[in-house]
Design a protein around this motif. Structure first.
Motif, PDB file in Angstrom:
ATOM      1  N   VAL A  54       0.853  -1.189   0.000  1.00  8.71           N
ATOM      2  CA  VAL A  54       0.000   0.000   0.000  1.00  8.71           C
ATOM      3  C   VAL A  54       0.888   1.238   0.000  1.00  8.71           C
ATOM      4  O   VAL A  54       1.717   1.437   0.902  1.00  8.71           O
ATOM      5  CB  VAL A  54      -0.937  -0.001   1.231  1.00  8.71           C
ATOM      6  N   ASN A  58      -2.332   5.837  -1.722  1.00  6.31           N
ATOM      7  CA  ASN A  58      -3.520   4.965  -1.769  1.00  6.31           C
ATOM      8  C   ASN A  58      -4.528   5.436  -0.719  1.00  6.31           C
ATOM      9  O   ASN A  58      -4.155   5.685   0.440  1.00  6.31           O
ATOM     10  CB  ASN A  58      -3.072   3.527  -1.460  1.00  6.31           C
ATOM     11  N   PRO A  59      -5.817   5.581  -1.078  1.00  9.01           N
ATOM     12  CA  PRO A  59      -6.808   6.058  -0.098  1.00  9.01           C
ATOM     13  C   PRO A  59      -6.928   5.130   1.126  1.00  9.01           C
ATOM     14  O   PRO A  59      -7.444   5.537   2.162  1.00  9.01           O
ATOM     15  CB  PRO A  59      -8.121   6.078  -0.898  1.00  9.01           C
ATOM     16  N   HIS A  60      -6.428   3.888   1.020  1.00 12.13           N
ATOM     17  CA  HIS A  60      -6.545   2.946   2.149  1.00 12.13           C
ATOM     18  C   HIS A  60      -5.277   2.898   2.988  1.00 12.13           C
ATOM     19  O   HIS A  60      -5.136   2.032   3.860  1.00 12.13           O
ATOM     20  CB  HIS A  60      -6.859   1.545   1.614  1.00 12.13           C
ATOM     21  N   LEU A  63      -5.727   3.073   6.852  1.00 11.93           N
ATOM     22  CA  LEU A  63      -6.296   1.838   7.401  1.00 11.93           C
ATOM     23  C   LEU A  63      -5.252   0.713   7.349  1.00 11.93           C
ATOM     24  O   LEU A  63      -5.062  -0.028   8.315  1.00 11.93           O
ATOM     25  CB  LEU A  63      -7.550   1.438   6.607  1.00 11.93           C
ATOM     26  N   ALA A  64      -4.546   0.632   6.218  1.00 10.17           N
ATOM     27  CA  ALA A  64      -3.529  -0.421   6.074  1.00 10.17           C
ATOM     28  C   ALA A  64      -2.465  -0.268   7.157  1.00 10.17           C
ATOM     29  O   ALA A  64      -2.000  -1.251   7.735  1.00 10.17           O
ATOM     30  CB  ALA A  64      -2.907  -0.364   4.686  1.00 10.17           C
ATOM     31  N   VAL A  75      -9.456  -7.951   0.657  1.00  5.70           N
ATOM     32  CA  VAL A  75      -8.720  -7.032  -0.211  1.00  5.70           C
ATOM     33  C   VAL A  75      -9.152  -7.265  -1.649  1.00  5.70           C
ATOM     34  O   VAL A  75      -9.125  -8.395  -2.139  1.00  5.70           O
ATOM     35  CB  VAL A  75      -7.191  -7.284  -0.118  1.00  5.70           C
ATOM     36  N   PRO A 100      -4.048  -2.722  -3.450  1.00  9.07           N
ATOM     37  CA  PRO A 100      -5.488  -2.733  -3.182  1.00  9.07           C
ATOM     38  C   PRO A 100      -6.247  -1.518  -3.731  1.00  9.07           C
ATOM     39  O   PRO A 100      -5.747  -0.398  -3.677  1.00  9.07           O
ATOM     40  CB  PRO A 100      -5.572  -2.750  -1.662  1.00  9.07           C
ATOM     41  N   SER A 101      -7.431  -1.804  -4.242  1.00  2.00           N
ATOM     42  CA  SER A 101      -8.352  -0.719  -4.567  1.00  2.00           C
ATOM     43  C   SER A 101      -9.449  -0.668  -3.502  1.00  2.00           C
ATOM     44  O   SER A 101     -10.174   0.309  -3.381  1.00  2.00           O
ATOM     45  CB  SER A 101      -8.965  -0.945  -5.949  1.00  2.00           C
ATOM     46  N   GLU A 102      -9.577  -1.752  -2.730  1.00  6.19           N
ATOM     47  CA  GLU A 102     -10.526  -1.796  -1.613  1.00  6.19           C
ATOM     48  C   GLU A 102      -9.859  -2.574  -0.489  1.00  6.19           C
ATOM     49  O   GLU A 102      -9.205  -3.582  -0.739  1.00  6.19           O
ATOM     50  CB  GLU A 102     -11.737  -2.649  -2.007  1.00  6.19           C
ATOM     51  N   LEU A 103     -10.053  -2.102   0.727  1.00  6.86           N
ATOM     52  CA  LEU A 103      -9.520  -2.822   1.882  1.00  6.86           C
ATOM     53  C   LEU A 103     -10.584  -2.764   2.968  1.00  6.86           C
ATOM     54  O   LEU A 103     -11.020  -1.689   3.359  1.00  6.86           O
ATOM     55  CB  LEU A 103      -8.221  -2.158   2.371  1.00  6.86           C
ATOM     56  N   THR A 104     -11.044  -3.902   3.417  1.00  4.48           N
ATOM     57  CA  THR A 104     -12.114  -3.929   4.422  1.00  4.48           C
ATOM     58  C   THR A 104     -11.678  -4.798   5.586  1.00  4.48           C
ATOM     59  O   THR A 104     -11.158  -5.909   5.374  1.00  4.48           O
ATOM     60  CB  THR A 104     -13.390  -4.557   3.818  1.00  4.48           C
TER      61      THR A 104
END
Ligand code: ASP
Length: 586
Positions: A54, A58-60, A63-64, A75, A100-104
């Motif tokens: 990351v 990266n917008p995440h 969080l990462a 991911v 990642p484009s999404e991380l939850t």
């Protein structure tokens, strides 16, 4: 946001995908680190690991950066080829990483009592207390998978040969395997007890009377024994029985199962047919009925040489009926080392060596060069001892193992099965002053020994066979007695009166009245076999939820107390060290 889990791929699949692919993975944060302004974490699922990288833009990223080990995350992202410097040849997905484009975060994890990413030694009670974390470790996952594969291969192999998997009860009557029973009190018939099966021995014999012909079962067995060795109170057998067979048929069947498992599960190509030794041969050459044949160094019987007499005290021992035996250590040993070995083995070891044609060692003065050579003294040193009976041979066998291990004689990666046959049928139980069955009382004697049952019970050999792998007994079985008169003779020999035999085994004896086919079988100790195939040193490593050797389960707290109400319902009065919890107020 809901997710379509069908899109999820296992991390192992990523190794074969082309960079640029859009992927969805989910699992646990294995390792997490900041490095050169980036956040890296390894995402772990059952199939392996994949690195997620990351970047600060990266917008995440935040969080990462805040993730912790063992959080459960999902991911979505793009698969990238790693920079050459970041390639990790140690993992299957080491060429790629996910951006990642999404991380939850699917679940957070509290600080961990033990870490699945940690490969160091962790105290066993702590591992078992948190077994669900311990089982997350890649090695433990591999062990579980290997056990699963072994189960599938065994089931397939037996089913292909016409064996039916038949399930027998766990709540039953005591079975005669010679261990202590686990008892289960009956509520409906107070004062009466079921016994958990030590093995399904009697049921599988009844299934033969029932015409099933070929039976197997993957079955839990229970023996309430002290857990000194590597045992569990509860263990799993692959239990087999077949009708219209003799010894060689079951040996062939057991052999094909063992070799198939070794080949397909462990990847071992082993010698075929598996060699066989009689019990007597095994005792005399290796001092045990479960010899490790991955190395030689058999016990040499020097009794005839001793009798012929150059060493007075050995000649005397041989005349007294003792055995004179020797082990050839491949390397020379100092006097101090030999003393330590004598002490550990519980035998007095003399030494005989040969250097430049001259005999040496503590026995050297009795020998000249050629004579020492004729006794087997070559390079290294011959360790000579004397003693009575099988007890002495067992000591020499233990010494052989120790010498072999210390000298590094067991090649790594080597594996060796061996069958042991012709066991004695009966052994003398000094404590109770009676003969008892070596295997169980349904084992048939060898036909040629039938006449000796009454006059010399100790000399009767049986149709028992054991399969040994690398020094461990992994299977054992026998051809059974299927005729009542012979069964009654054996019961009489082991001191079971007709009434007692009736009382205990009435249902089996009665069944035998109605046409019992000749039959025999074998049972594989599944935990031990899997342990060896997985290269582990205790069976606890291949059992999902084992007990500690004290019999306690640190995870669930079993065995636990029960309420007074439960006891009352069962009609039991129990003496307790600690007070009972109060019954719930109704
Ligand atoms: N019931 C035996 C055992 O558990 C195996 C057998 O004789 O088949 O050792």
């Amino acid at each position: 946001m809901s997710v379509d889990w069908r899109q999820r791929c296992a991390t192992a699949e990523l190794a074969g995908m082309r960079p640029g692919a859009e992927v969805l993975v989910a699992g646990w944060v294995h390792r997490h680190r900041h490095h050169g302004g980036l956040v890296f974490f390894d995402l772990r699922d059952r199939s392996g690991l994949v690195q997620v990288v990351v970047h600060p833009e990266n917008p995440h990223f935040a969080l990462a950066a805040a993730l912790h080990p063992e959080w459960v995350v999902q991911v979505r992202g793009e698969l990238h080829q790693r920079d050459q410097a970041r390639v990790n040849p140690k993992i299957a997905t080491g060429q790629v990483e996910i951006v990642p484009s999404e991380l939850t975060v699917l679940a957070e994890a509290a600080p961990l009592p033990i870490s699945p990413a940690d490969e160091g030694e962790v105290e066993e009670s702590l591992r078992l207390r948190h077994r669900y974390l311990d089982l997350r470790r890649p090695q433990m996952q591999r062990n579980l998978e290997l056990r699963h594969q072994a189960l599938q291969v065994a089931r397939r192999h037996l089913a292909e040969q016409g064996f039916w998997e038949v399930q027998t009860p766990s709540l039953s009557r005591s079975t005669p395997e010679g261990a202590r029973d686990f008892l289960v009190p009956s509520r409906l018939a107070k004062g009466r007890f079921y016994a958990l099966p030590q093995s399904p021995q009697l049921y599988k014999q009844l299934l033969m009377v029932a015409g099933v012909e070929r039976y197997f079962q993957v079955v839990h067995c229970f023996r309430d024994e002290d857990l000194r060795a590597d045992r569990q109170l509860e263990f799993v057998q692959i239990d087999i029985e077949q009708s219209f067979v003799d010894r060689d048929d079951i040996i062939r069947l057991g052999e094909s199962l063992a070799l198939t498992l070794a080949r397909e599960v462990a990847g071992w190509q082993l010698e075929e047919p598996i060699p066989r030794l009689t019990y007597r041969e095994a005792m005399e050459a290796y001092g045990t009925d479960h010899p490790d044949l991955r190395f030689g160094m058999p016990i040499m019987n020097l009794t005839p040489e001793a009798l012929a007499g150059t060493v007075p005290f050995l000649a005397e021992a041989a005349r007294q009926g003792e055995r004179v035996a020797a082990l050839a250590s491949p390397r020379p040993l100092s006097r101090k080392e030999i003393d330590a070995l004598s002490l550990a083995a519980g035998v007095d070891l003399g030494s005989l060596s040969l250097a430049e044609g001259k005999a040496g060692g503590s026995l050297g003065r009795f020998f000249d060069g050629p004579l020492a050579q004729s006794w087997g003294a070559g390079e290294g040193v011959l360790l000579v001892a004397h003693g009575p009976g099988d007890v002495f041979l067992e000591k020499m066998g233990a010494l052989r193992l120790r010498l072999g291990r210390e000298a590094g004689l067991i090649p790594s990666g080597a594996h060796q099965f061996v069958w042991i046959t012709d066991f004695p049928l009966l052994e003398w139980n000094g404590e109770d002053s009676r003969w008892q069955a070596v295997h169980h009382p349904f084992t048939a004697p060898l036909d040629e020994d039938l006449e000796r049952i009454e006059e010399s019970p100790g000399d009767v050999r049986s149709k028992q066979y054991d399969l040994v792998l690398d020094g461990f007994e992994v299977a054992g079985g026998s051809i059974r007695i299927h005729q009542r008169p012979l069964q009654e003779r054996i019961f009489a020999q082991i001191g079971l009166s007709k009434e007692e035999a009736q009382e205990k085994f009435q249902f089996l004896l009665e069944a035998f009245r109605y046409g019992a086919p000749p039959h025999g079988g074998i049972a594989f100790g599944f935990d031990r076999l899997v342990m060896l195939m997985a290269g582990m040193t205790t069976i606890r490593e291949v059992i999902a939820f084992p007990l500690l050797s004290s019999g306690a389960d640190p995870l669930t707290g079993a065995p636990s107390q029960v309420t007074a109400a439960q006891l009352a319902e069962l009609g039991l009065v129990v003496e307790l060290a600690d007070p009972l919890p109060r019954p719930p107020v109704s």
